[in-house]
Write an enzyme that holds these catalytic residues in place. Structure first.
Site, short mmCIF file in Angstrom:
data_model
loop_
_atom_site.label_atom_id
_atom_site.label_comp_id
_atom_site.label_asym_id
_atom_site.label_seq_id
_atom_site.Cartn_x
_atom_site.Cartn_y
_atom_site.Cartn_z
N CYS A 45 -10.11 -0.52 -14.63
CA CYS A 45 -10.21 0.65 -13.76
C CYS A 45 -10.29 0.18 -12.32
O CYS A 45 -10.35 -1.01 -12.02
CB CYS A 45 -11.43 1.51 -14.11
SG CYS A 45 -13.00 0.69 -13.79
N CYS A 101 -13.09 -2.19 -11.24
CA CYS A 101 -12.85 -3.61 -11.49
C CYS A 101 -12.11 -4.24 -10.31
O CYS A 101 -12.46 -5.32 -9.83
CB CYS A 101 -12.02 -3.80 -12.76
SG CYS A 101 -12.76 -3.13 -14.26
N ASP A 122 20.34 4.11 18.17
CA ASP A 122 21.30 3.21 18.79
C ASP A 122 22.70 3.75 18.49
O ASP A 122 22.90 4.48 17.52
CB ASP A 122 21.12 1.81 18.21
CG ASP A 122 22.16 0.84 18.72
OD1 ASP A 122 22.39 0.80 19.94
OD2 ASP A 122 22.76 0.14 17.89
#
Length: 737
Positions: A18, A21, A445
């Site tokens: 999970c 952890c 550009d």
């Protein structure tokens, strides 16, 4: 961001179940001197920046001491080996090994179904049915839930609590309560009956919870299995990208063909590509003509015609002719490898919204355990029976899994970036998603972005008394070393001769000595700054390049390119997304205005230098605008880096690509629209996931604490929440350009 002079190491972390952890591992690693770590639960990886002198083994040892496993993994796009591209996220250990998890789930479900039927349907409750239920439920609680018990024990030894702690304590408590009721209470007596209720029963001490203990185990195992399968699907795009490469290549040595492993191919070697074969690596065609299918990298279905001197990309498919290609990049330097690396890095990153969820998950589990004890005590103090108090406390433990919070962002990010890679859109990191939400101005550009960038010479005007052939040779020789699209067009005018003292003034021009003559080629204004004024030669719609040597103007060359077919529609679509377009180009004002009028842009900034482009971006930001910059050249790199969102054309220079946040592999402005749409869709999915994950816990925990939720329903709901978040993220796989 990496620390100065740091080394980045990636670790596979095993045993995480999970988000708590992942937070524990991250916290332990970051306590080491000279270490900055980020741990991603969904990908089961840690990205660690190390100061010089920090031993990688110390990281592995620290993870092991925290109760998990770690191993160093190669980066995506490393030089291919026998099993290159076989990476999966299916994980480590019994809980995250999908195959063993499925076997455990099947056996546990087969034992649990009779227990649930016996416990919920009085008609099936024969004398002493409860002892059969105990016999069937006990293997599920002990063996089926063993991964949760083991992980909870490991975490407890390290003074931590995770989702496994909640599951283990909840399932264990339900089973132990049932043992007490059967052996000490009255539940073991013949003739005992039970009925199912959404609310806790207050029938005394003879209530047993074997169906809760076993069914919750099955629900959570099923949730983890579906979660693991869905997580594997969410990373499928990255695995597919890495699997595009070939294993073998036919090299051309001393005039003969011989097959070798791709890992043995070196840059500069010639290799052969027959019709229907994948091109082994990036290179330049030296012989042959063909059509190349680049759809797997760019998302563009129309094949590209190639001939000698054209570049080709590894993993694309040669369709009809035989090609001889000179390898220019191999292994980790290829475009495919760089794409895989960018996608992997993006998937391993953390958005700001995810960091908030991680912080919540870090204290969430201990808070839930405390709340469960408070619920137990509160019910007893309020006069409730032990059965009611116990039912509510167990329901709180089971309903409050924070997994959905931990999966909300990474799974959406994995699917979104993977889908982007399939469409030729490379998203550098999660912060990019958050940038696309707020941008209101897009600076474009011209050359190579709005126009094709394939410039061609439309006029040559030598000064009186100047030989045109000499003008061609000197201009072509100087421009041969430049990578600007205009320079490429001029360089085709003649065979180049050696140039010494070459200097490239990016955005202005080039200088050097050709055949003993100091020469300048570039903007007329730049030549004037060097004391060489030039007469005003102009051709409508073209860009004038002035040429001088020996301190005198010798003539001018006019070049022009064409607007890409998709540019006008792309500008309209950018406006529809709420973005105000600005054309920013180093070309002259007349050409710039003509292009702007053709594609529908009102504001034009022409004759700008790279420094001017940077200045314009800063000016827009000072006005309160949030700016995206789209470009492809070296002269765009500074503006790309300074913009709130930098978008580089994949057909442009490496400098521009490295300075950007988004890269459009096929160099089509229309893809920029898709990139913004996909980024925003991914961010919306993340926010939706987090909303439902938070709402689920906010609504469900009080219901459980108030005794309004049966633990059986709580287990099913908790498992569903994680599966919902992952499957909701998988909807991004259906995103269409």
């Amino acid at each position: 961001m990496n620390m100065p002079d740091s080394t980045t190491v990636k670790l596979d972390i095993g045993g995480m179940t999970c988000t708590s952890c992942a937070m524990r591992v991250e916290k332990k690693l970051n306590r080491l001197d000279g270490v900055a770590a980020s741990v991603n639960y969904a990908t089961e990886k840690a990205t660690v920046d190390l100061d010089p002198g920090v031993d990688v083994q110390s990281l592995i040892d620290t993870v092991a001491k925290t109760g998990y496993t770690a191993s160093v993994r190669p980066t995506a796009g490393s030089r291919p080996g026998p099993h290159a591209g076989s990476d999966t996220h299916a994980g480590h250990g019994d809980l995250h090994g999908a195959a063993s998890m499925l076997q455990r789930l099947k056996i546990s479900a087969a034992l649990t179904i009779p227990v649930v039927v016996l416990s919920m349907v009085p008609a099936f409750q024969f004398d002493s049915w409860q002892w059969l239920a105990l016999t069937l439920a006990s293997p599920v609680v002990v063996w089926g839930a063993w991964p949760f018990h083991r992980a909870a024990w490991v975490n407890a030894r390290h003074g931590a609590a995770t989702m496994d702690t909640l599951v283990s304590v909840g399932v264990g408590a339900a089973w132990l309560w049932s043992l007490w009721a059967l052996f000490i209470g009255d539940a073991g007596m013949p003739g005992m009956t039970m009925t199912f209720s959404f609310l806790p029963e207050s029938s005394g001490h003879d209530e047993i919870y074997l169906e809760v203990a076993s069914a919750v185990t099955v629900f959570i195992l099923a949730g983890h299995y579906l979660e693991a399968s869905a997580k594997s699907q969410s990373s499928a795009a990255l695995r597919a990208l890495m699997d595009l490469g070939v294993r073998d290549v036919t090299v051309l040595r001393d005039g003969s063909e011989s097959p070798i492993a791709l890992a043995d191919l070196h840059a500069g070697e010639l290799f052969v590509v027959r019709p229907g074969e994948k091109i082994a690596t990036d290179g330049v065609v030296t012989d042959g003509e063909s059509s190349v299918d680049e759809s797997m990298l760019t998302g563009e279905s129309v094949p590209v015609d190639v001939r000698p001197d054209d570049t080709v990309t590894g993993a694309t498919v040669n369709q009809d002719g035989r090609l001889v290609v000179r390898a220019t990049a191999v292994g980790a330097d290829t475009q495919l490898a760089q794409m895989a690396r960018l996608v992997e890095e993006a998937q391993e990153g953390k958005a700001d919204v995810q960091r908030l969820a991680d912080r919540i998950s870090a204290w969430f589990v201990p808070a839930v355990i405390l709340l469960s004890l408070v619920t137990l005590a509160g019910w007893r103090l309020d006069g409730g029976t032990w059965t009611e108090a116990f039912t509510a406390a167990v329901a709180v433990l089971i309903i409050a899994c924070p997994c959905a919070l931990g999966l909300a962002t990474p799974t959406a990010l994995m699917v979104g970036t993977g889908r982007g890679a399939q469409l030729g859109i490379l998203i550098r990191g999660p912060q990019v998603l958050e940038s696309t939400r707020s941008i209101d101005t897009v600076v474009l550009d011209k050359t190579g972005t709005i126009t094709t960038g394939r410039m061609s010479v439309t006029a040559i005007d030598p000064a009186p008394g100047v030989d045109e052939a000499e003008l061609r040779v000197i201009a072509a020789s100087l421009e041969h070393a430049s990578e600007h699209p205009i320079a490429h067009a001029v360089a085709t005018l003649a065979e180049p001769v050696p140039v010494t003292d070459f200097v490239n003034a990016a955005g202005f021009g080039v200088s050097g000595t050709v055949q003993g003559r100091p020469a300048l080629v570039g903007r007329p204004s730049w030549l004037a700054e060097h004391g060489v004024p030039s007469p005003g030669t102009a051709h409508p719609g073209g860009t004038v390049v002035a040429v001088a040597w020996d301190g005198m103007h010798r003539g001018s060359i006019t070049v022009a390119d064409t607007v890409k077919p998709t540019s006008a529609a792309a500008v309209r679509d950018l406006r529809a997304l709420g973005l105000d377009p600005v054309l920013l180009t180093g070309d002259n004002a007349a050409v710039a205005r003509a292009v702007a009028a053709e594609v529908g842009i009102d504001r034009v900034e022409a004759d700008v230098t790279p420094a001017d482009k940077l200045r314009v971006v800063h000016e827009l930001q000072a006005q309160g605008r949030v700016v995206a910059m789209i470009g492809d050249g070296v002269n765009d790199a500074a503006a790309l880096a300074a913009a709130d969102l930098g978008v580089a054309m994949g057909t442009g220079t490496d400098v521009a690509i490295q300075a950007s946040d988004l890269t459009l592999v096929k160099g089509d402005l229309a893809t920029a629209v898709d990139a913004v749409r996909l980024s925003r869709a991914t961010l919306r999915t993340i926010k939706g996931n987090l909303f439902w994950a938070f709402a689920y816990n906010v609504a469900a925990i009080p219901l459980a604490a108030l005794g309004l939720l049966n633990p059986l329903i709580a287990g099913a709901t908790m498992a569903f929440s994680s599966v919902f978040v992952v499957t909701n993220s998988l909807r991004l796989r259906r995103f269409r350009a």
